[in-house]
Write a protein that holds these residues in place. Sequence first.
Motif, PDB file in Angstrom:
ATOM      1  N   ASP A  54      -5.303  11.714   4.565  1.00 10.52           N
ATOM      2  CA  ASP A  54      -5.827  12.353   3.355  1.00 10.52           C
ATOM      3  C   ASP A  54      -5.679  13.873   3.366  1.00 10.52           C
ATOM      4  N   THR A  89      -1.843   4.410   5.218  1.00 14.55           N
ATOM      5  CA  THR A  89      -2.038   4.434   3.769  1.00 14.55           C
ATOM      6  C   THR A  89      -2.800   5.701   3.385  1.00 14.55           C
ATOM      7  N   VAL A  90      -2.566   6.114   2.148  1.00 13.05           N
ATOM      8  CA  VAL A  90      -3.160   7.348   1.681  1.00 13.05           C
ATOM      9  C   VAL A  90      -3.956   7.071   0.412  1.00 13.05           C
ATOM     10  N   ASP A  91      -5.039   7.780   0.266  1.00  9.45           N
ATOM     11  CA  ASP A  91      -5.905   7.635  -0.896  1.00  9.45           C
ATOM     12  C   ASP A  91      -5.190   8.180  -2.131  1.00  9.45           C
ATOM     13  N   ASP A  92      -5.027   7.360  -3.143  1.00  5.93           N
ATOM     14  CA  ASP A  92      -4.355   7.805  -4.365  1.00  5.93           C
ATOM     15  C   ASP A  92      -5.094   8.952  -5.046  1.00  5.93           C
ATOM     16  N   ALA A  93      -6.377   9.092  -4.742  1.00  2.25           N
ATOM     17  CA  ALA A  93      -7.131  10.192  -5.357  1.00  2.25           C
ATOM     18  C   ALA A  93      -6.687  11.544  -4.808  1.00  2.25           C
ATOM     19  N   ALA A  94      -6.164  11.528  -3.571  1.00  4.27           N
ATOM     20  CA  ALA A  94      -5.687  12.773  -2.955  1.00  4.27           C
ATOM     21  C   ALA A  94      -4.257  13.032  -3.416  1.00  4.27           C
ATOM     22  N   THR A  95      -4.103  13.306  -4.684  1.00  6.78           N
ATOM     23  CA  THR A  95      -2.773  13.459  -5.283  1.00  6.78           C
ATOM     24  C   THR A  95      -2.268  14.880  -5.126  1.00  6.78           C
ATOM     25  N   ARG A 132      -4.595  13.770   9.558  1.00  2.00           N
ATOM     26  CA  ARG A 132      -5.209  12.641   8.853  1.00  2.00           C
ATOM     27  C   ARG A 132      -4.436  12.383   7.570  1.00  2.00           C
ATOM     28  N   ALA A 159       0.842  -1.199   0.000  1.00  4.34           N
ATOM     29  CA  ALA A 159       0.000   0.000   0.000  1.00  4.34           C
ATOM     30  C   ALA A 159       0.875   1.245   0.000  1.00  4.34           C
ATOM     31  N   ARG A 160       0.373   2.289  -0.633  1.00  2.00           N
ATOM     32  CA  ARG A 160       1.088   3.569  -0.685  1.00  2.00           C
ATOM     33  C   ARG A 160       0.889   4.304   0.637  1.00  2.00           C
TER      34      ARG A 160
END
Length: 572
Positions: free
Chosen positions: A153, A184-190, A151, A12-13
């Motif tokens: 994100d 882990t971080v949401d890939d959408a929050a780039t 957090r 996971a990223r």
Amino acid sequence: MGTGTPHSVKRARRVVDAVVDGVADLGVHHIFGVDGANIEDLYDALFTTARPVQGVVAKHEFGAATMADGYARTTGGLGVVAATSGGGAMNLVAGLAESYTSKVPVLALIGQPPTTLEGTGAFQDTSGKAGTIHAVRLFTEISRYCARIERPDDLAAHLERAVAAARSGGPAVLLLPKDIQQATVDDAATFRPPPRRSGHDPDGLTRIRDMLAAARRTGKIVLVAGDQVARDDARDQLRALAAAVDAAVGVTPDAKDVYPADQPGYCGVAGTMGHSELIEAVRRSALCLLIGTRMPATARTGLDSAVATVPVASLGVEPPYVPAMHATSLDLRQTLAELADQLSSGSRRPDPVTHTGLTALEVPENPGLGLRYREAVEAIAAMMPAGSDAFADAGNTGAAVVHHLPVPRGGRFVVALGMGGMGYSFGAAIGAAFARRRRTFVIAGDGAFYMHGMEIHTALEHHLPITFIVFNNNAHAMCLTREQLFYRGRYSFNRFRPSMLAEGVAAMFPTLPSYSARSLDQLFDALEAAAAASGPAFIVVDCDPDEIPPFLPFLTQPAIENRHRDHSSRPQ
């Protein structure tokens, strides 16, 4: 860059992986720091990344902060420093304060204990809870932006704000709790790199253009260029404007590299370590235009009476300390280019005279042992190749370097006068050498070496092409000079017992070429040998602690008389 686990092993990223990716997206190739429990996950991310970002471990967090500062100053981009919590974070303060005062864009990534332990006695807790140190409040005072990541994100938004703030001129600080780093971080929050700021004040620029045009018709224009010209890489545009209005040009002590000394109209350095030619040029001018400098005391000493009697205008991020018609410019490349284009047409006055030699400040003769400042600096200058960079520490050595050292064409010159922290040059030169991979010179006193000179170990570890030159006078020489001049030499707290630095460093680091120069011939031999080295070299120049440097406050008649009155009774 990372060299770690095979990329067939998926995981996971994490937040730290996203941080490294964000730094890479900014074009930054090095993160300087000191490892520790609450920042070690960032180093793990550096090891496993496929992006071209290298982690560099310094000997001290102050050194790491100055590496990031020097990296930023020489690239015109962003420097990045990482530190763990507690003492590691506290050690960053002096380095970040220099970047804050000098408006250098640095991003500091500071580890924190896990959020679950905040306020419960966690080791190195700086959450501000339960009576602990409040890191956000502390670092807010020396940064343009400071935030604790609460957090995973939230990372992208905070990183974007931090980078934008740093680019406005100064450090930005992100506090990263260990559990947040590992999450882990949401890939959408780039992370999206924010656009660089640009633009200026159109009305103010028009007023300055009109002032330049009027002054050009009636007399001489003097430009005094400061460090924002270097930060914005507006050197070519400065030369174009100087040519367009046939101006004389001076530079502040921290901007010696923005206008070559062999260019038409160059009339020296401003301020406490400056030249009389610039003072006379300003006094006789029809307009003095300050470009990218606030003209602090070190830059305006000697010029106060001159600027008080002529019209003064200013371009830059902030208005100067002296009264002036100011126009804000966030990008001097754009602003100076527009002014040069608008003013380059029409009749031309004769080209200004090029000064073939500036008048050096006259210092008292000194019969002591060792090399004189001027002859040593001129020898160094003669052996510096074109394109090499120079970093000087403040103090007596720094005054001599600012006054006497011509900057090699294509090279950078940096002296940290924001906070004047001793030992700055060692780390900053390492950051610059990582960025530019060219021969870099450190010129510092022995006091600065004792504070942070062990960063030479970092240069040796990475085989960086740095020539470290330490002027050894066995003293905190500027403090000693002040004792003599202002307290009549009745005592000294600032003399050291003699030391053999070159021999000591040679014993510590057998693979580091180390030389002691007790004569001018030995100095030339040492510089020639250092030039042949592919990595670092270390040279110690013996000089006299009682020599007064070219520093205007020390050269006033009352100060000299005080020194002579009790010179014979000074402690030995």
